[in-house]
Scaffold this motif. Structure first.
Motif, PDB file in Angstrom:
ATOM      1  N   GLU A   3       0.856  -1.175   0.000  1.00  0.00           N
ATOM      2  CA  GLU A   3       0.000   0.000   0.000  1.00  0.00           C
ATOM      3  C   GLU A   3       0.899   1.233   0.000  1.00  0.00           C
ATOM      4  OE1 GLU A   3      -1.435  -2.307   3.269  1.00  0.00           O
ATOM      5  OE2 GLU A   3      -3.212  -1.029   3.199  1.00  0.00           O
ATOM      6  N   GLU A   4       0.453   2.248  -0.760  1.00  0.00           N
ATOM      7  CA  GLU A   4       1.360   3.369  -0.971  1.00  0.00           C
ATOM      8  C   GLU A   4       1.608   4.200   0.287  1.00  0.00           C
ATOM      9  OE1 GLU A   4      -1.681   6.744  -2.421  1.00  0.00           O
ATOM     10  OE2 GLU A   4      -1.757   4.788  -3.362  1.00  0.00           O
ATOM     11  N   ASP A   5       0.710   4.140   1.287  1.00  0.00           N
ATOM     12  CA  ASP A   5       0.948   5.024   2.430  1.00  0.00           C
ATOM     13  C   ASP A   5       1.216   4.249   3.729  1.00  0.00           C
ATOM     14  OD1 ASP A   5      -1.595   4.176   2.976  1.00  0.00           O
ATOM     15  OD2 ASP A   5      -2.321   6.136   3.627  1.00  0.00           O
ATOM     16  N   THR A   6       1.751   3.056   3.600  1.00  0.00           N
ATOM     17  CA  THR A   6       2.200   2.344   4.803  1.00  0.00           C
ATOM     18  C   THR A   6       3.637   1.866   4.594  1.00  0.00           C
ATOM     19  OG1 THR A   6       1.427   0.194   4.034  1.00  0.00           O
ATOM     20  CG2 THR A   6      -0.120   1.486   5.345  1.00  0.00           C
ATOM     21  N   TYR A   7       4.310   1.602   5.688  1.00  0.00           N
ATOM     22  CA  TYR A   7       5.661   1.037   5.605  1.00  0.00           C
ATOM     23  C   TYR A   7       5.881   0.132   6.807  1.00  0.00           C
ATOM     24  CZ  TYR A   7       6.961   4.571   9.118  1.00  0.00           C
ATOM     25  OH  TYR A   7       7.039   5.332  10.250  1.00  0.00           O
ATOM     26  N   LYS A   8       6.902  -0.700   6.712  1.00  0.00           N
ATOM     27  CA  LYS A   8       7.201  -1.611   7.820  1.00  0.00           C
ATOM     28  C   LYS A   8       8.497  -1.184   8.503  1.00  0.00           C
ATOM     29  CE  LYS A   8       6.939  -5.576   5.562  1.00  0.00           C
ATOM     30  NZ  LYS A   8       6.893  -7.025   5.306  1.00  0.00           N
ATOM     31  N   GLY A  63      13.798   6.527   5.911  1.00  0.00           N
ATOM     32  CA  GLY A  63      12.861   7.186   5.000  1.00  0.00           C
ATOM     33  C   GLY A  63      11.786   6.253   4.480  1.00  0.00           C
ATOM     34  N   THR A  64      10.738   6.865   3.930  1.00  0.00           N
ATOM     35  CA  THR A  64       9.626   6.083   3.386  1.00  0.00           C
ATOM     36  C   THR A  64       9.455   6.360   1.898  1.00  0.00           C
ATOM     37  OG1 THR A  64       8.179   7.854   4.194  1.00  0.00           O
ATOM     38  CG2 THR A  64       8.337   5.865   5.545  1.00  0.00           C
ATOM     39  N   GLU A  65       9.432   7.635   1.536  1.00  0.00           N
ATOM     40  CA  GLU A  65       9.292   7.942   0.103  1.00  0.00           C
ATOM     41  C   GLU A  65      10.644   8.280  -0.517  1.00  0.00           C
ATOM     42  OE1 GLU A  65       4.905   9.777  -0.093  1.00  0.00           O
ATOM     43  OE2 GLU A  65       6.156  10.390   1.584  1.00  0.00           O
ATOM     44  N   THR A  66      11.460   8.990   0.234  1.00  0.00           N
ATOM     45  CA  THR A  66      12.841   9.219  -0.184  1.00  0.00           C
ATOM     46  C   THR A  66      13.711   8.355   0.712  1.00  0.00           C
ATOM     47  OG1 THR A  66      12.223  11.500  -0.619  1.00  0.00           O
ATOM     48  CG2 THR A  66      14.566  10.996  -0.626  1.00  0.00           C
ATOM     49  N   ARG A 180      -2.738  10.755   7.967  1.00  0.00           N
ATOM     50  CA  ARG A 180      -2.347   9.709   7.030  1.00  0.00           C
ATOM     51  C   ARG A 180      -2.303  10.275   5.609  1.00  0.00           C
ATOM     52  NH1 ARG A 180      -4.506   3.499   6.969  1.00  0.00           N
ATOM     53  NH2 ARG A 180      -3.413   2.905   5.076  1.00  0.00           N
ATOM     54  N   LYS A 181      -1.274   9.888   4.867  1.00  0.00           N
ATOM     55  CA  LYS A 181      -1.005  10.505   3.557  1.00  0.00           C
ATOM     56  C   LYS A 181      -2.230  10.517   2.644  1.00  0.00           C
ATOM     57  CE  LYS A 181       1.801   9.877  -0.527  1.00  0.00           C
ATOM     58  NZ  LYS A 181       2.564   8.903  -1.266  1.00  0.00           N
TER      59      LYS A 181
END
Length: 202
Positions: A3-8, A63-66, A180-181
């Motif tokens: 999913e584009e707005d979650t990370y582990k 980082g998550t997106e960068t 949330r993004k």
């Protein structure tokens, strides 16, 4: 990442996972980190704890997106330690994490292949022992308004179940919210349309 707005990432530090190979001891450590200063401080602490060790090899990703990452062999042959550790960070798809493998040399050389395998395995065992959690990628907004508009601002924050990370409630009020993004644009629009309440991304 699916999913584009979650990370582990990992919830808490995992410390001292031991792997042995031909008398050499490898201790794996994983830490949740948010910046390079935290990485430095974790490494300094570990070097004091394990001052008799031969190598402190590590990899981190922030980082998550960068994404910012680094892999360090700390005196082991090129790419025999840092990259195998970083490979496991990628394999488990985690970020905001530092993994350090501390090696005590046991007198028997492992060769490059043996080292790659030992560092990879130690990193893998450390991650398997870690509590991996999923977090949302958030955007932070600053909302500024006069005290008389407090009820309006608070009502929306409550309705939308927004997370307040900081607030200053005086004659001029400032509230920082984390959204949330995927919901961020909608929340921005709601506040942006309100008379006498300003919102900006920070």
């Amino acid at each position: 990442m699916t999913e584009e707005d979650t990370y582990k990432t990992i919830e808490v530090a995992t410390e001292g996972i031991l792997f042995k190979e031909k008398n050499s001891k490898f201790f794996g450590y994983a830490y949740p980190v948010l910046n390079e200063d935290e990485v430095k401080s974790r490494l300094e602490t570990l070097k004091k704890e394990h001052h008799a060790a031969r190598h402190w090899c590590y990899a981190y990703q922030l980082g998550t997106e960068t994404i910012v990452y680094r892999a360090n062999d700390d005196g082991e042959p090129n790419n025999s330690a840092g990259l195998p550790i970083y490979g496991q960070i990628q394999s488990f798809q985690v970020t905001n994490i530092l993994i350090v493998v501390v090696r005590y040399f046991g007198g028997v050389k492992l060769g490059v292949g043996g080292l790659i395998s030992a560092y990879k395995t130690t990193a893998q065992l450390t991650l398997e022992a870690s509590k991996i959690i999923k977090k949302t990628i958030n955007k932070d907004f600053l909302i500024v308004f006069d005290y008389k508009n407090m009820n309006t601002a608070m009502r929306i924050i409550k309705e939308k179940n927004l997370n307040i990370t900081n607030q200053k409630l005086e004659l001029d009020c400032e509230i920082t919210i984390s959204v949330r993004k995927k919901e961020a644009d909608a929340v921005f629009e709601i506040f942006n349309h309100l008379f006498e309440i300003d919102i900006k991304e920070i």
